[in-house]
Design an enzyme around this catalytic site. Structure first.
Site, PDB file in Angstrom:
ATOM      1  N   ASP A  45      30.824  40.726  39.312  1.00 25.95           N
ATOM      2  CA  ASP A  45      31.836  41.732  39.015  1.00 25.95           C
ATOM      3  C   ASP A  45      31.573  42.398  37.660  1.00 25.95           C
ATOM      4  OD1 ASP A  45      33.011  40.807  41.308  1.00 25.95           O
ATOM      5  OD2 ASP A  45      34.889  40.178  40.358  1.00 25.95           O
ATOM      6  N   ASP A  46      32.178  43.566  37.505  1.00 25.05           N
ATOM      7  CA  ASP A  46      32.355  44.255  36.206  1.00 25.05           C
ATOM      8  C   ASP A  46      31.166  45.069  35.730  1.00 25.05           C
ATOM      9  OD1 ASP A  46      34.765  43.006  36.375  1.00 25.05           O
ATOM     10  OD2 ASP A  46      34.569  41.843  34.537  1.00 25.05           O
ATOM     11  N   HIS A  96      34.962  47.742  42.743  1.00 24.12           N
ATOM     12  CA  HIS A  96      35.828  46.874  41.929  1.00 24.12           C
ATOM     13  C   HIS A  96      36.814  47.717  41.112  1.00 24.12           C
ATOM     14  CE1 HIS A  96      36.913  42.994  40.409  1.00 24.12           C
ATOM     15  NE2 HIS A  96      36.447  43.162  39.193  1.00 24.12           N
ATOM     16  N   HIS A 100      39.122  48.619  36.338  1.00 21.97           N
ATOM     17  CA  HIS A 100      39.534  47.212  36.363  1.00 21.97           C
ATOM     18  C   HIS A 100      41.029  47.026  36.139  1.00 21.97           C
ATOM     19  CE1 HIS A 100      39.230  42.800  35.745  1.00 21.97           C
ATOM     20  NE2 HIS A 100      38.129  42.933  36.448  1.00 21.97           N
ATOM     21  N   TYR A 137      41.035  40.588  39.717  1.00 22.69           N
ATOM     22  CA  TYR A 137      41.803  39.341  39.716  1.00 22.69           C
ATOM     23  C   TYR A 137      42.084  38.832  41.138  1.00 22.69           C
ATOM     24  CZ  TYR A 137      42.588  41.623  35.256  1.00 22.69           C
ATOM     25  OH  TYR A 137      42.399  42.317  34.078  1.00 22.69           O
ATOM     26  N   HIS A 187      29.884  37.256  36.615  1.00 18.81           N
ATOM     27  CA  HIS A 187      29.991  38.592  36.038  1.00 18.81           C
ATOM     28  C   HIS A 187      28.659  38.968  35.391  1.00 18.81           C
ATOM     29  CE1 HIS A 187      34.096  37.066  36.355  1.00 18.81           C
ATOM     30  NE2 HIS A 187      34.491  38.328  36.387  1.00 18.81           N
TER      31      HIS A 187
END
Length: 239
Positions: A45-46, A96, A100, A137, A187
């Site tokens: 992620d991210d 995603h 965020h 989340y 991540h």
């Protein structure tokens, strides 16, 4: 990717309820009997982030491992080459949100903007496609799931690498819990997580594991993912 790769069957295009732009429908997946190989999905992620994602892709390519990248839309500009590499090197690309934000409890228009802006950024690079969603989340209200026409991806192994920021602790946390069919959350934004991911691949491949995308993992377990449904691991989904 080492070993056998699963082929996927396409089906007719569907309209993404969240967006004014057309997106392909969730593809039907080919089923396959589980063999002695133990399959897991490594997810990130991210990203993308130039200083870390590129090194991660290099390491995955060297090891013949596939992964799934859930990207933040505003991280894509300037990293277009990394996004192309993900696709070209056999990885799955996912959404995603744009920045965020926690989607849980937001009105449909706000959720739509977060998802559509990111889809547009991906489409501009890779073309129209089905880009599965991981809400930040992992949180959505039940009624919000009806707004999606792609599967929603959760996870079953979370070493909280963003909190530990320690390579060996992250590796240890994953190895203690991982089982075949799991979806591992990491991540690619953190150097320690990139180091941990490559060590995890080395150690688990030595134990007979093979790293596939989330979409491939579901197919290997005979699961056809449905729009708006959360998937935590392939074992549970196949029950």
């Amino acid at each position: 990717m080492k070993g056998q790769r699963m082929a996927f069957l396409g089906i007719m295009a569907a309209v993404l309820m969240l967006c004014c732009r057309e997106e392909n429908a969730v593809p039907a997946t080919a089923t396959a009997e589980i063999t002695e190989t133990k399959y897991v999905a490594l997810t990130f992620d991210d990203g993308p982030r130039a200083s870390t994602t590129g090194r991660l892709l290099d390491g995955l390519r060297e090891r013949g491992a596939s992964a799934t990248f859930f990207m933040i839309g505003q991280q894509i500009a300037g990293n277009e080459d990394l996004v192309r590499r993900m696709r070209d090197e056999g990885h799955q690309v996912g959404n995603h949100t744009w920045d965020h934000v926690k989607l849980q409890g937001l009105p449909e228009a706000a959720v739509s903007e977060e998802i559509c802006k990111t889809d547009d950024a991906i489409w501009d690079i890779l073309g129209d496609g089905t880009y599965w969603v991981r809400p930040p989340y992992g949180l959505l209200n039940q009624n919000q799931r009806e707004w999606f026409s792609t599967p929603l991806v959760h996870w079953s192994v979370d070493p909280e690498d963003w909190k530990l920021l320690n390579t060996q602790k992250v590796v240890s946390a994953v190895l203690k819990k991982v089982q075949p069919g799991d979806i591992i959350l990491l991540h690619d934004f953190y150097p320690t997580s990139v180091d941990a991911a490559l060590q995890i691949v080395d150690k688990l491949e030595a134990q007979g594991y093979e790293f596939v995308t989330v979409e491939e993992l579901m197919a290997l377990y005979g699961v056809t993912p449905q729009p708006g449904e959360f998937y935590t691991n392939a074992r549970k989904a196949a029950e």
